[in-house]
Design a protein around this motif. Structure first.
Motif, PDB file in Angstrom:
ATOM      1  N   UNK A  63       0.827  -1.217   0.000  1.00 48.21           N
ATOM      2  CA  UNK A  63       0.000   0.000   0.000  1.00 48.21           C
ATOM      3  C   UNK A  63       0.860   1.266   0.000  1.00 48.21           C
ATOM      4  N   UNK A  64       2.143   1.136  -0.344  1.00 47.07           N
ATOM      5  CA  UNK A  64       3.069   2.267  -0.229  1.00 47.07           C
ATOM      6  C   UNK A  64       2.569   3.533  -0.946  1.00 47.07           C
ATOM      7  N   UNK A  65       2.050   3.352  -2.158  1.00 49.73           N
ATOM      8  CA  UNK A  65       1.604   4.519  -2.931  1.00 49.73           C
ATOM      9  C   UNK A  65       0.513   5.291  -2.175  1.00 49.73           C
ATOM     10  N   UNK A  66      -0.453   4.554  -1.614  1.00 49.59           N
ATOM     11  CA  UNK A  66      -1.551   5.197  -0.880  1.00 49.59           C
ATOM     12  C   UNK A  66      -1.072   5.794   0.437  1.00 49.59           C
ATOM     13  N   UNK A  67      -0.178   5.061   1.114  1.00 48.85           N
ATOM     14  CA  UNK A  67       0.364   5.565   2.392  1.00 48.85           C
ATOM     15  C   UNK A  67       1.046   6.914   2.136  1.00 48.85           C
ATOM     16  N   UNK A  68       1.850   6.972   1.072  1.00 51.89           N
ATOM     17  CA  UNK A  68       2.578   8.214   0.768  1.00 51.89           C
ATOM     18  C   UNK A  68       1.612   9.315   0.332  1.00 51.89           C
ATOM     19  N   UNK A  69       0.644   8.940  -0.493  1.00 53.80           N
ATOM     20  CA  UNK A  69      -0.341   9.915  -0.968  1.00 53.80           C
ATOM     21  C   UNK A  69      -1.064  10.571   0.217  1.00 53.80           C
ATOM     22  N   UNK A  70      -1.431   9.738   1.206  1.00 47.90           N
ATOM     23  CA  UNK A  70      -2.111  10.269   2.398  1.00 47.90           C
ATOM     24  C   UNK A  70      -1.217  11.238   3.175  1.00 47.90           C
TER      25      UNK A  70
END
Ligand SMILES: C[S@@+](CC[C@H](N)C(=O)[O-])C[C@H]1O[C@@H](n2cnc3c(N)ncnc32)[C@H](O)[C@@H]1O
Length: 314
Positions: free
Chosen positions: A82-89
């Motif tokens: 989920x790295x992309x979403x974690x960073x986006x958040x």
């Protein structure tokens, strides 16, 4: 229990991440923050570090270890897929470096209660993320014989997979298999005496297979790498340490495909598919620990480090 883990190829990882003091770095397998501490140490006021791990004990240990770096550090309990979403958040769209140091930490392995080790008697658990419901006990007692055979063969690469699966199914008809030692005894009985005396621990490969299946380790890696490469800034780097050939093959193949994604037949004089390279494989051959490290830390023996650098093709 103290969080003990010796970071593998520490110097090689730090050198290959090529850290910029004002860069943004992510460790998707934070563990005890061994590598992470050395990354954070090289960051200045404007640098930023995000540490991700799915294990609560790793999050607690990592948070404590990195406390001295204050708000330059953010720690998130999640799966690195989920790295992309974690960073986006967190308002981050691009990063300068990503590290994955795969598998379980020594802390998880040595903590008998987690059920990862065939050397300690414990309930068959093996969950990296204890919020998950399914455990190794469920796999061992509920998977069909053919599914057990498939995972022990494919994820354990054990040539006695068929026999081990058969013995597990016979044993569980009499009684539910509850513990690591019960399973180890069943595996021993499925392996010829001669091999038992000379090979490594007879349960090693089956335990690896169960852990990989339960934690979806190969799927997660396979499905995350392209996204991670897309997260990198120009010249950003991704460093991945693997511990067995199945993981290493996935990393090697996906890195190569990102370097050269063209699908045109070799007979085409120019590329027609339009697929552009996303960068360069820095490690033609994987980096492995030196003799001293292998001697001092036997767990490093199977480690391989591969590095990819983002470079957009004009
Ligand atoms: C080998 S340890 C990392 C050790 C760390 N590099 C250090 O030097 O302290 C691997 C860690 O990655 C975590 N991990 C493995 N797969 C993961 C995944 N898919 N998502 C998040 N964390 C994961 C494990 O829980 C474990 O804490």
């Amino acid at each position: 229990m103290e969080f003990k883990h010796v970071s593998i190829m520490l110097d090689e990882v730090i050198e290959n991440l090529d850290i910029k003091s004002d860069g943004v770095y992510v460790d998707g397998t934070l563990g005890g923050a061994g590598h992470a501490w050395h990354v954070c140490k090289r960051l200045g006021e404007n640098g930023r570090f995000i540490g991700i791990d799915q294990d609560a004990a790793a999050i607690a240990a990592g948070t404590q270890r990195l406390a001295e770096f204050g708000d330059r550090v953010t720690i998130v309990r999640s799966n690195y897929c989920h790295m992309k979403d974690v960073l986006h958040d967190l308002g981050i769209e691009k990063v300068d470096g990503i590290l994955l140091d795969l598998g379980v930490s020594s802390y998880q392995f040595d903590n008998a209660g987690r059920g990862f080790s065939y050397r300690e008697d414990a309930p068959l658990d093996m969950r990296m993320d204890q919020r998950q419901e399914l455990t190794a006990r469920d796999i061992v007692n509920n998977y069909s014989e053919s599914d057990l055979y498939r995972i022990i063969r494919d994820f354990g690469e054990d040539k006695f997979a068929k026999n081990i699966a058969r013995h597990i199914c016979m044993a569980r008809q009499k009684k539910t298999i509850e513990t690591t030692f019960e399973l180890t005894e069943i595996i021993k009985a499925a392996i010829p005496m001669k091999v038992r005396a000379t090979g490594g621990h007879p349960a090693k490969k089956t335990f690896q297979a169960l852990r990989i299946e339960l934690n979806h380790e190969l799927e997660v890696l396979q499905n995350s790498l392209n996204d991670m490469i897309d997260l990198l800034n120009e010249d950003g780097r991704i460093c991945i340490i693997t511990f067995h050939s199945l993981e290493d093959r996935i990393v090697k193949t996906i890195f190569r495909k990102n370097e050269n994604p063209c699908e045109c037949p070799p007979s085409f004089p120019v590329c027609m598919c339009g697929k552009k390279s996303k960068g360069k494989v820095i490690t033609r051959k994987p980096i492995i620990p030196d003799a001293v490290e292998m001697e001092e830390n036997p767990r490093s023996k199977s480690a391989k480090l591969r590095v990819f650098m983002r470079r957009t093709q004009e």
